[in-house]
Design an enzyme around this catalytic site. Structure first.
Site, PDB file in Angstrom:
ATOM      1  N   ARG A 107      18.711  57.285 130.727  1.00 47.42           N
ATOM      2  CA  ARG A 107      19.435  57.201 131.990  1.00 47.42           C
ATOM      3  C   ARG A 107      20.471  56.088 131.881  1.00 47.42           C
ATOM      4  O   ARG A 107      20.418  55.270 130.962  1.00 47.42           O
ATOM      5  CB  ARG A 107      18.469  56.895 133.137  1.00 47.42           C
ATOM      6  N   LYS A 160       6.040  55.347 133.624  1.00 48.10           N
ATOM      7  CA  LYS A 160       5.544  55.624 134.970  1.00 48.10           C
ATOM      8  C   LYS A 160       6.322  56.755 135.650  1.00 48.10           C
ATOM      9  O   LYS A 160       5.828  57.355 136.606  1.00 48.10           O
ATOM     10  CB  LYS A 160       5.586  54.362 135.836  1.00 48.10           C
ATOM     11  N   ARG A 189      19.136  46.327 146.255  1.00 49.63           N
ATOM     12  CA  ARG A 189      17.999  45.963 147.095  1.00 49.63           C
ATOM     13  C   ARG A 189      18.112  44.529 147.596  1.00 49.63           C
ATOM     14  O   ARG A 189      17.770  44.244 148.748  1.00 49.63           O
ATOM     15  CB  ARG A 189      16.696  46.164 146.307  1.00 49.63           C
ATOM     16  N   ARG A 196       3.066  54.817 146.873  1.00 42.27           N
ATOM     17  CA  ARG A 196       1.914  53.994 146.481  1.00 42.27           C
ATOM     18  C   ARG A 196       1.995  52.607 147.088  1.00 42.27           C
ATOM     19  O   ARG A 196       1.042  52.128 147.729  1.00 42.27           O
ATOM     20  CB  ARG A 196       1.875  53.915 144.943  1.00 42.27           C
TER      21      ARG A 196
END
Length: 314
Positions: A17, A91, A163, A139
């Site tokens: 990516r 993950k 963020r 999660r």
């Protein structure tokens, strides 16, 4: 076995990516291959590939369809031979690879835990009643609400910089990032508090880089064998077997951490209701050769305790 090594004229193409973290992981893979086989940088080509998970930023990963959002297009490039290997955050990977592809190489695992991020360095326990926390992880949201049901969790996606900017703009008072990502990017300036396993177990396979290859590509398989970290591989066998039995995706709140100590492996696992109202946990220790079986056993026990409808969210 004699390995045909890549050259500047015929470089090994590494698919990834295009995010800063994904590129850092690809560069780490390239550096390890250069060192292992005494090759120049020009013997490798980094190929950046846009994935659906990168392109769509205004919807949650759950709504977009879960795992595969950050790997499907890359795997298509691998299958067609446009790249030779693919570097992934484990993950984000499905527990089942497309036919013809193998995921069997893991680099040494970075810090697997979450980092709790606030601009003023607050701890989770210091957040005032009703504070807003940003996270795109189901999660993390479930774990957070399980411990602090008074908090409000809002959708929060994007790069580390995005963020942090959202925190500065007051969209939320706190957020979470992976410690591994911050460490790999060298973001020592980002204020953080490490979240311990007793506070919140991390996502399955968090902190582990995996390298995917085509089945039957003997030269690539031989090269990647020189990079494989056996301890990380044992932990991944355990955690990913746990996830596979639970049918885990971005639509189910699942956490798990396997830690290897010599010939022993310890697995801690957690499943939660999507609204955080209930958490079921388990803790097992066994021999490393039983890692995958232990993951399946724990998942089976948790599913039995949970009963039907535990993960329902619609």
């Amino acid at each position: 076995m004699t390995v045909t090594l890549p050259t500047p004229a015929a470089p090994l193409k590494i698919g990834t990516r295009g995010s800063p973290l994904a590129l850092a992981q690809a560069y780490e893979t390239r550096t390890r291959l250069m060192t292992a086989f005494d090759l120049p940088e020009q013997a490798f080509e980094i190929v950046t590939i846009s994935t659906r998970g990168d392109r769509v930023q205004d919807r949650s990963l759950r709504d977009l369809g879960g795992k595969g959002l950050f790997s499907k297009e890359i795997e298509e490039f691998l299958l067609t031979g446009e790249i030779d290997i693919a570097v992934h955050s484990t993950k984000d990977m499905s527990v089942v690879q497309p036919e013809g592809l193998i995921l069997d190489t893991y680099l040494p695992r970075e810090n697997p835990f979450d980092a709790f991020i606030t601009l003023d360095g607050k701890a989770l326990a210091d957040l005032p009643q009703g504070a807003v926390v940003g996270s795109s992880s189901l999660r993390r949201k479930a774990q957070l609400l399980n411990k602090r049901p008074d908090l409000t969790v809002v959708e929060f996606r994007g790069s580390v910089q995005t963020r942090l900017q959202k925190l500065e703009e007051g969209v939320a008072e706190a957020t979470f990032l992976a410690m591994a990502g911050l460490n790999r990017l060298g973001y020592d300036h980002v204020p953080r508090r490490a979240v311990t396993a007793d506070e919140m177990l991390p996502a399955v396979a968090q902190g582990a880089i995996s390298i995917e290859r085509r089945e039957g590509d003997a030269d690539v398989a031989e090269m990647l064998a020189a990079l494989h970290d056996e301890t990380t591989g044992q932990a991944m066998a355990c955690e990913r077997a746990f996830l596979a039995k639970l049918d885990g995706s971005c639509q189910t709140p699942i956490a798990g951490l396997a830690e290897v100590d010599g010939g022993t492996i310890r697995l801690r696992g957690e499943i939660l209701r999507t609204d955080g109202s209930e958490s079921l946990t388990d803790d097992m220790t066994g021999a490393v050769e039983d890692a995958a079986a232990m993951g399946v056993e724990m998942a089976t026990k948790l599913l039995k305790r949970a009963g039907t409808g535990f993960f329902d969210w619609k």
